[in-house]
Design a protein around this motif. Sequence first.
Motif, PDB file in Angstrom:
ATOM      1  N   GLU A   1      17.882   0.735   2.344  1.00 30.57           N
ATOM      2  CA  GLU A   1      17.389   1.353   3.298  1.00 30.57           C
ATOM      3  C   GLU A   1      19.450   2.411   3.518  1.00 30.57           C
ATOM      4  O   GLU A   1      19.286   3.340   4.080  1.00 30.57           O
ATOM      5  N   GLU A   2      20.020   1.294   3.555  1.00 32.06           N
ATOM      6  CA  GLU A   2      21.307   2.038   3.497  1.00 32.06           C
ATOM      7  C   GLU A   2      21.585   3.028   2.983  1.00 32.06           C
ATOM      8  O   GLU A   2      22.058   4.164   3.764  1.00 32.06           O
ATOM      9  N   ALA A   3      21.286   3.187   1.905  1.00 28.29           N
ATOM     10  CA  ALA A   3      21.213   4.453   0.586  1.00 28.29           C
ATOM     11  C   ALA A   3      20.256   5.251   0.814  1.00 28.29           C
ATOM     12  O   ALA A   3      20.440   6.424  -0.233  1.00 28.29           O
ATOM     13  N   ASN A   4      19.047   4.869   1.701  1.00 22.71           N
ATOM     14  CA  ASN A   4      18.147   6.327   1.317  1.00 22.71           C
ATOM     15  C   ASN A   4      16.907   5.840   0.289  1.00 22.71           C
ATOM     16  O   ASN A   4      17.113   7.307   0.343  1.00 22.71           O
ATOM     17  N   ARG A   5      16.932   5.197   0.176  1.00 26.17           N
ATOM     18  CA  ARG A   5      16.283   5.111  -1.812  1.00 26.17           C
ATOM     19  C   ARG A   5      15.663   3.828  -2.233  1.00 26.17           C
ATOM     20  O   ARG A   5      16.060   2.999  -1.885  1.00 26.17           O
ATOM     21  N   ILE A   6      13.954   4.457  -3.067  1.00 26.22           N
ATOM     22  CA  ILE A   6      13.830   3.765  -3.541  1.00 26.22           C
ATOM     23  C   ILE A   6      13.598   3.950  -4.381  1.00 26.22           C
ATOM     24  O   ILE A   6      13.415   4.904  -5.041  1.00 26.22           O
ATOM     25  N   THR A   7      13.420   2.760  -5.800  1.00 26.57           N
ATOM     26  CA  THR A   7      13.573   2.922  -7.004  1.00 26.57           C
ATOM     27  C   THR A   7      12.561   2.035  -7.709  1.00 26.57           C
ATOM     28  O   THR A   7      11.739   1.321  -7.111  1.00 26.57           O
ATOM     29  N   PHE A   8      12.080   2.795  -8.963  1.00 25.85           N
ATOM     30  CA  PHE A   8      10.417   2.379  -9.391  1.00 25.85           C
ATOM     31  C   PHE A   8      10.728   2.505 -10.569  1.00 25.85           C
ATOM     32  O   PHE A   8      12.226   3.789 -11.538  1.00 25.85           O
ATOM     33  N   THR A   9      10.546   2.116 -11.810  1.00 26.54           N
ATOM     34  CA  THR A   9      10.468   2.583 -13.633  1.00 26.54           C
ATOM     35  C   THR A   9       9.421   2.528 -13.597  1.00 26.54           C
ATOM     36  O   THR A   9       8.082   2.207 -13.520  1.00 26.54           O
ATOM     37  N   PHE A  10       9.070   3.674 -14.965  1.00 22.57           N
ATOM     38  CA  PHE A  10       8.029   3.990 -15.105  1.00 22.57           C
ATOM     39  C   PHE A  10       8.376   4.299 -17.273  1.00 22.57           C
ATOM     40  O   PHE A  10       9.452   4.367 -17.737  1.00 22.57           O
TER      41      PHE A  10
ATOM     42  N   TYR B   1       1.037  -1.228  -0.079  1.00 19.12           N
ATOM     43  CA  TYR B   1       0.358  -0.112   0.775  1.00 19.12           C
ATOM     44  C   TYR B   1       0.834   1.324  -0.100  1.00 19.12           C
ATOM     45  O   TYR B   1       0.366   2.621  -0.866  1.00 19.12           O
ATOM     46  N   ALA B   2       1.813   1.361   0.662  1.00 14.58           N
ATOM     47  CA  ALA B   2       2.676   2.061   0.733  1.00 14.58           C
ATOM     48  C   ALA B   2       3.795   2.856  -0.119  1.00 14.58           C
ATOM     49  O   ALA B   2       3.537   3.638  -0.970  1.00 14.58           O
ATOM     50  N   VAL B   3       4.160   1.238  -1.202  1.00 20.83           N
ATOM     51  CA  VAL B   3       4.450   1.630  -1.940  1.00 20.83           C
ATOM     52  C   VAL B   3       3.794   2.226  -3.006  1.00 20.83           C
ATOM     53  O   VAL B   3       4.346   3.024  -4.107  1.00 20.83           O
ATOM     54  N   GLU B   4       2.756   1.855  -3.277  1.00 26.99           N
ATOM     55  CA  GLU B   4       1.627   2.265  -4.315  1.00 26.99           C
ATOM     56  C   GLU B   4       2.288   3.966  -4.169  1.00 26.99           C
ATOM     57  O   GLU B   4       1.263   4.688  -5.474  1.00 26.99           O
ATOM     58  N   LEU B   5       1.762   4.487  -2.903  1.00 29.55           N
ATOM     59  CA  LEU B   5       1.271   5.777  -2.809  1.00 29.55           C
ATOM     60  C   LEU B   5       2.241   6.487  -3.134  1.00 29.55           C
ATOM     61  O   LEU B   5       2.100   7.652  -3.434  1.00 29.55           O
ATOM     62  N   VAL B   6       3.695   5.602  -2.600  1.00 28.98           N
ATOM     63  CA  VAL B   6       4.970   6.391  -3.148  1.00 28.98           C
ATOM     64  C   VAL B   6       5.052   6.461  -5.486  1.00 28.98           C
ATOM     65  O   VAL B   6       5.522   7.492  -5.746  1.00 28.98           O
ATOM     66  N   LYS B   7       4.601   5.760  -5.201  1.00 32.06           N
ATOM     67  CA  LYS B   7       4.584   5.378  -6.764  1.00 32.06           C
ATOM     68  C   LYS B   7       3.893   6.824  -7.794  1.00 32.06           C
ATOM     69  O   LYS B   7       3.930   6.568  -8.420  1.00 32.06           O
TER      70      LYS B   7
ATOM     71  N   THR C   1      13.762   8.185  -5.590  1.00 35.26           N
ATOM     72  CA  THR C   1      13.726   8.831  -4.130  1.00 35.26           C
ATOM     73  C   THR C   1      13.732   8.337  -3.030  1.00 35.26           C
ATOM     74  O   THR C   1      14.074   7.439  -2.957  1.00 35.26           O
ATOM     75  N   SER C   2      13.419   8.832  -2.037  1.00 39.28           N
ATOM     76  CA  SER C   2      14.134   8.265  -0.540  1.00 39.28           C
ATOM     77  C   SER C   2      13.166   7.601   0.444  1.00 39.28           C
ATOM     78  O   SER C   2      12.206   7.354   0.099  1.00 39.28           O
ATOM     79  N   MET C   3      13.760   7.141   0.958  1.00 41.41           N
ATOM     80  CA  MET C   3      12.836   5.842   1.756  1.00 41.41           C
ATOM     81  C   MET C   3      12.295   6.789   2.733  1.00 41.41           C
ATOM     82  O   MET C   3      11.203   6.030   3.225  1.00 41.41           O
ATOM     83  N   ASP C   4      12.832   7.871   2.789  1.00 36.36           N
ATOM     84  CA  ASP C   4      11.226   8.181   4.263  1.00 36.36           C
ATOM     85  C   ASP C   4      10.005   9.279   3.233  1.00 36.36           C
ATOM     86  O   ASP C   4       9.108   9.679   3.826  1.00 36.36           O
ATOM     87  N   ALA C   5       9.972   9.344   1.978  1.00 33.84           N
ATOM     88  CA  ALA C   5       8.978   9.327   1.527  1.00 33.84           C
ATOM     89  C   ALA C   5       8.201   7.897   1.717  1.00 33.84           C
ATOM     90  O   ALA C   5       6.697   7.712   1.635  1.00 33.84           O
TER      91      ALA C   5
END
Length: 221
Positions: A154-163, A123-129, A176-180
Amino acid sequence: MSTQMSKDVSCPKCSAAVRTKMWPGICTQDSPELRMRVLDETFFDWKCPECGYEACFLYPCLYHDRERKFMVYLAPNDRAGEFQPVDVSEKFPQLAGVKKRVVSTPAELKEKILIFEAGLNDYAVELVKAALASVIEEKAGCKTVQGYFCCADEEANRITFTFFLEGENSPVLRRTSMDAYRKSLEIAGSLRTPEGNCFVPVDSVTALNLFADYRNSKKKA
């Protein structure tokens, strides 16, 4: 356990009857090779031995990861957003603590596997996306056709998507950051999300509904 069956499939090009193996049930602990085929996007590849015709042969498939406690049902003839939740509590009470999702494409199946294997909340991943897609559309001036989770660090504080963008052949990577993600996790946690013993779709439509519910809850606060 994984389940296998065989059936004759008629080649669309030469009409040859091809005996084809199918896996309507995949248990990743029993069949790790099938997991790899799903992740490298070759699981549904089909080739006629007579004429060499190649196609994507889709059929309903239930993917089960016992250790991580999630199941994903691929229903290729159904649009995930219109899927009616199926309660399995009576016949399978042992699945009460298992996440259960329904998807309509192999790409969505792969994405769910990657999300849950990363230990994330879909659910959270879909919100970020959805938030990233909105930013991309505003900057690029065109719509995002599809978006998929790739990985999280988590170590690099990033989450990645393909669009995939409308009118563009090549996909684009956005990070974007894992904070998002953590903020989105708070939002998802503050709202009522369907779980229980039902197989449910969690996709872009779900994210838009969650954003709407969140805004309404803030107005009422």
